[in-house]
Design an enzyme around this catalytic site. Structure first.
Site, PDB file in Angstrom:
ATOM      1  N   ASP A  93     -50.787  -2.853  64.731  1.00  0.00           N
ATOM      2  CA  ASP A  93     -50.503  -1.669  63.716  1.00  0.00           C
ATOM      3  C   ASP A  93     -51.232  -0.544  64.426  1.00  0.00           C
ATOM      4  OD1 ASP A  93     -50.988  -1.117  60.225  1.00  0.00           O
ATOM      5  OD2 ASP A  93     -50.222  -0.119  61.357  1.00  0.00           O
ATOM      6  N   SER A  94     -51.460   0.651  64.172  1.00  0.00           N
ATOM      7  CA  SER A  94     -51.703   2.508  63.937  1.00  0.00           C
ATOM      8  C   SER A  94     -53.619   2.147  64.046  1.00  0.00           C
ATOM      9  CB  SER A  94     -50.915   3.061  64.150  1.00  0.00           C
ATOM     10  OG  SER A  94     -50.414   3.036  62.382  1.00  0.00           O
ATOM     11  N   GLY A  95     -53.681   1.086  63.148  1.00  0.00           N
ATOM     12  CA  GLY A  95     -55.635   1.346  62.330  1.00  0.00           C
ATOM     13  C   GLY A  95     -55.352   2.127  60.965  1.00  0.00           C
ATOM     14  N   PHE A  97     -53.535   2.148  57.982  1.00  0.00           N
ATOM     15  CA  PHE A  97     -53.592   1.358  57.249  1.00  0.00           C
ATOM     16  C   PHE A  97     -55.593   1.197  57.228  1.00  0.00           C
ATOM     17  CE2 PHE A  97     -51.780  -0.801  53.814  1.00  0.00           C
ATOM     18  CZ  PHE A  97     -52.395  -1.464  53.145  1.00  0.00           C
ATOM     19  N   GLN A 190     -42.643   7.079  55.284  1.00  0.00           N
ATOM     20  CA  GLN A 190     -42.900   7.007  53.738  1.00  0.00           C
ATOM     21  C   GLN A 190     -42.373   8.037  52.976  1.00  0.00           C
ATOM     22  OE1 GLN A 190     -46.019   5.840  53.602  1.00  0.00           O
ATOM     23  NE2 GLN A 190     -46.513   5.274  55.824  1.00  0.00           N
ATOM     24  N   GLY A 217     -45.718   2.176  53.212  1.00  0.00           N
ATOM     25  CA  GLY A 217     -46.529   2.582  51.840  1.00  0.00           C
ATOM     26  C   GLY A 217     -45.908   1.879  50.834  1.00  0.00           C
ATOM     27  N   ASP A 267     -44.515  -8.993  57.679  1.00  0.00           N
ATOM     28  CA  ASP A 267     -45.680  -9.699  58.162  1.00  0.00           C
ATOM     29  C   ASP A 267     -46.454  -9.805  56.446  1.00  0.00           C
ATOM     30  OD1 ASP A 267     -46.553  -6.568  58.038  1.00  0.00           O
ATOM     31  OD2 ASP A 267     -48.506  -7.832  57.498  1.00  0.00           O
ATOM     32  N   CYS A 305     -41.442 -30.590  53.868  1.00  0.00           N
ATOM     33  CA  CYS A 305     -41.543 -30.693  55.307  1.00  0.00           C
ATOM     34  C   CYS A 305     -41.852 -31.342  55.940  1.00  0.00           C
ATOM     35  CB  CYS A 305     -43.014 -29.841  54.629  1.00  0.00           C
ATOM     36  SG  CYS A 305     -43.690 -28.956  55.854  1.00  0.00           S
ATOM     37  N   CYS A 307     -43.380 -30.698  59.110  1.00  0.00           N
ATOM     38  CA  CYS A 307     -44.819 -29.546  59.471  1.00  0.00           C
ATOM     39  C   CYS A 307     -45.591 -30.879  60.456  1.00  0.00           C
ATOM     40  CB  CYS A 307     -45.361 -28.796  59.433  1.00  0.00           C
ATOM     41  SG  CYS A 307     -46.377 -29.017  57.930  1.00  0.00           S
ATOM     42  N   CYS A 310     -48.039 -32.306  57.611  1.00  0.00           N
ATOM     43  CA  CYS A 310     -46.862 -33.527  56.293  1.00  0.00           C
ATOM     44  C   CYS A 310     -46.899 -33.960  56.695  1.00  0.00           C
ATOM     45  CB  CYS A 310     -45.713 -32.065  55.595  1.00  0.00           C
ATOM     46  SG  CYS A 310     -46.398 -30.907  55.009  1.00  0.00           S
ATOM     47  N   HIS A 336     -49.420 -25.829  58.278  1.00  0.00           N
ATOM     48  CA  HIS A 336     -48.444 -25.867  56.793  1.00  0.00           C
ATOM     49  C   HIS A 336     -47.844 -24.661  56.657  1.00  0.00           C
ATOM     50  CE1 HIS A 336     -46.332 -27.626  53.817  1.00  0.00           C
ATOM     51  NE2 HIS A 336     -46.573 -25.960  53.026  1.00  0.00           N
TER      52      HIS A 336
HETATM   53  C1  OQN Z   1     -50.671  -5.629  52.244  1.00  0.00           C
HETATM   54  N1  OQN Z   1     -49.513  -4.007  52.264  1.00  0.00           N
HETATM   55  C2  OQN Z   1     -49.708  -3.276  53.632  1.00  0.00           C
HETATM   56  N2  OQN Z   1     -49.019  -2.454  53.098  1.00  0.00           N
HETATM   57  C3  OQN Z   1     -48.408  -1.537  54.433  1.00  0.00           C
HETATM   58  C4  OQN Z   1     -48.446  -0.040  54.434  1.00  0.00           C
HETATM   59  C5  OQN Z   1     -48.648   0.059  55.898  1.00  0.00           C
HETATM   60  C6  OQN Z   1     -48.318   1.468  55.551  1.00  0.00           C
HETATM   61  O1  OQN Z   1     -47.610   1.966  55.147  1.00  0.00           O
HETATM   62  N3  OQN Z   1     -48.510   2.286  57.460  1.00  0.00           N
HETATM   63  C7  OQN Z   1     -49.019   1.218  58.180  1.00  0.00           C
HETATM   64  N4  OQN Z   1     -49.565   1.635  59.668  1.00  0.00           N
HETATM   65  N5  OQN Z   1     -49.725   0.276  57.666  1.00  0.00           N
HETATM   66  C8  OQN Z   1     -49.390  -0.606  56.313  1.00  0.00           C
HETATM   67  C9  OQN Z   1     -50.324  -2.445  56.351  1.00  0.00           C
HETATM   68  C10 OQN Z   1     -50.627  -2.835  57.289  1.00  0.00           C
HETATM   69  C11 OQN Z   1     -49.705  -3.567  58.296  1.00  0.00           C
HETATM   70  C12 OQN Z   1     -50.339  -4.064  59.149  1.00  0.00           C
HETATM   71  C13 OQN Z   1     -51.943  -5.278  58.949  1.00  0.00           C
HETATM   72  C14 OQN Z   1     -52.072  -5.709  59.923  1.00  0.00           C
HETATM   73  C15 OQN Z   1     -51.177  -5.311  61.131  1.00  0.00           C
HETATM   74  C16 OQN Z   1     -50.304  -5.552  62.139  1.00  0.00           C
HETATM   75  C17 OQN Z   1     -50.164  -4.477  60.320  1.00  0.00           C
HETATM   76  C18 OQN Z   1     -49.851  -2.701  54.625  1.00  0.00           C
HETATM   77  N6  OQN Z   1     -50.004  -3.571  54.580  1.00  0.00           N
HETATM   78 ZN    ZN Z   2     -45.987 -29.387  56.137  1.00  0.00          ZN
END
Ligand code: OQN
Ligand code: ZN
Length: 373
Positions: A93-95, A97, A190, A217, A267, A305, A307, A310, A336
């Site tokens: 991610d770009s940082g 958030f 966004q 967003g 994610d 499961c 895995c 389990c 798990h």
């Molecule tokens: C939990 N909810 C959540 N909503 C998000 C909205 C945004 C957003 O609008 N812009 C950006 N740049 N990132 C977001 C993230 C972080 C996702 C992430 C986490 C960890 C590693 C790599 C990526 C978000 N996460």
């Molecule tokens: Zn399992």
């Protein structure tokens, strides 16, 4: 941009797609769940275990690695893949958030964001150029543009100004991208819950021709039906021949609902986070293994499961480990939970192949205990 997407098939029953994303570190089928490894590790899992689970792409965090150990350390180690011994794909991610969610003292300007280091309190500055420099140093395969993820709810006027600035920042990211051959940069749409602003953001970013697009967003506290409504009018704005990544999502029901609306990549920290307090995702819903009723339950976490956890351990044993704060306990629940979500996405891909994702959703929601719409 060395990221390519292969659209294999679209589900006849829903808007879901079956696809494949190719990166310099291999490829992965979509829809896909990507484990989050914020500090260059998917907490408590070794890379070999992630491979065994079936993960081909993991996420890491520019903000956290910039602060600790520093992108120079990772760069001199030969990049993030070498540093953490992971030869699959990595998305960072770009940082943006993380600044908004971790640092309370911050000031957003055209140039970038001023804020305090949430660990040391030192003043810091992050801009589109700096975010690109850090990601280029980390050497991730998929990088995210530097954006503002506004809080929920936000006024139309605030959101409009934010979308326009995020679009200008996206152009600056493209200009600052030093290794387009090796690394792919995704634009982030966004616009909050406002259809007009989502259209404006999509128009701005799809005109810049990124190899993939993220829907940002969301998963910031809005109700699930708001997220689904936004997805209903946002995914159609994105090109069919590029991957779509819904950031921060999510719970098992949101993964299935997102896939039905044409999302390819997901994610979330949920599986690893709840594992650390002994909560497991099972085919019959959530199970809190530390609960006293499992003290003498010598059956696996989930009888459906197959895995590693389990096949080899019982609820009673895992409960004992968790209560004794033995590290193996959260390793077994983490393994798990990750396996559960990776397997769920495999079932989603099969349902798309058979044009029955809608039916699968109903069966899965029924068995897992999600209330019907
Ligand atoms: C939990 N909810 C959540 N909503 C998000 C909205 C945004 C957003 O609008 N812009 C950006 N740049 N990132 C977001 C993230 C972080 C996702 C992430 C986490 C960890 C590693 C790599 C990526 C978000 N996460
Ligand atoms: Zn399992």
């Amino acid at each position: 941009m060395a990221i390519t997407y292969e659209l294999i098939k679209t589900c006849k029953q829903t808007g879901a797609r079956l696809g494949k994303v190719h990166t310099p570190h291999g490829s992965f089928e979509t829809p896909v769940f990507m484990p989050v490894g914020t500090l260059a590790t998917v907490k408590t899992m070794a890379p070999e275990e992630l491979k065994e689970i079936g993960a081909n792409i993991i996420l890491s965090n520019t903000y956290h690695l910039w602060l600790r150990p520093g992108e120079d350390v990772v760069e001199e180690a030969g990049g993030l893949h070498k540093f953490m011994n992971w030869d699959g794909s990595i998305l960072t991610d770009s940082g943006g958030f993380q600044v908004f969610s971790l640092s309370d003292m911050r000031q957003i300007e055209e140039e970038g964001v001023h804020f305090r280091n949430h660990i040391s309190g030192a003043k810091l500055f992050l801009s589109p150029e700096k975010a690109m420099h850090i990601q280029n140093s980390l050497g991730s395969d998929i990088m995210m543009a530097f954006d503002e993820c506004p809080p929920y709810p936000a006024s139309y006027d605030y959101m409009k100004a934010s979308v326009e600035r995020t679009s200008r920042w996206a152009e600056r990211c493209l200009e600052a991208h030093q290794k387009p051959g090796q690394q792919g940069l995704f634009g982030i749409i966004q616009g909050g819950e406002y259809e007009e602003l989502r259209k404006q953001s999509a128009r701005d970013l799809t005109s810049l021709d990124f190899p993939g697009y993220a829907i940002g967003g969301l998963s910031v506290g809005e109700p699930k039906d708001v997220m689904n409504k936004v997805l209903d009018f946002t995914t159609p704005l994105l090109p069919d021949e590029k991957p779509r990544y819904l950031m921060g999502v999510g719970s098992p029901d949101s993964l299935v609902d997102g896939a039905m609306r044409g999302v390819d990549m997901f994610d979330c920290v949920l599986p690893t986070r709840i594992a650390r307090n002994g909560t497991c995702m099972t085919s019959n819903g959530r199970l809190v293994v530390r609960n006293a009723k499992f003290a003498k339950d010598f059956t696996p976490i989930d009888e459906n499961c197959d895995c590693y956890t389990c096949r080899n351990y019982t609820k009673a044993y895992i409960r004992h480990l968790i209560k004794a704060n033995e590290t193996l306990g959260i390793r077994l629940t983490t393994y798990h939970n990750l396996y559960f979500l990776v397997k769920l996405m495999g079932q989603v891909r099969n349902a798309i192949k058979e044009d029955r994702l809608g039916d699968f959703r109903d069966e899965f929601f029924e068995q897992y205990g999600f209330n019907k719409p």
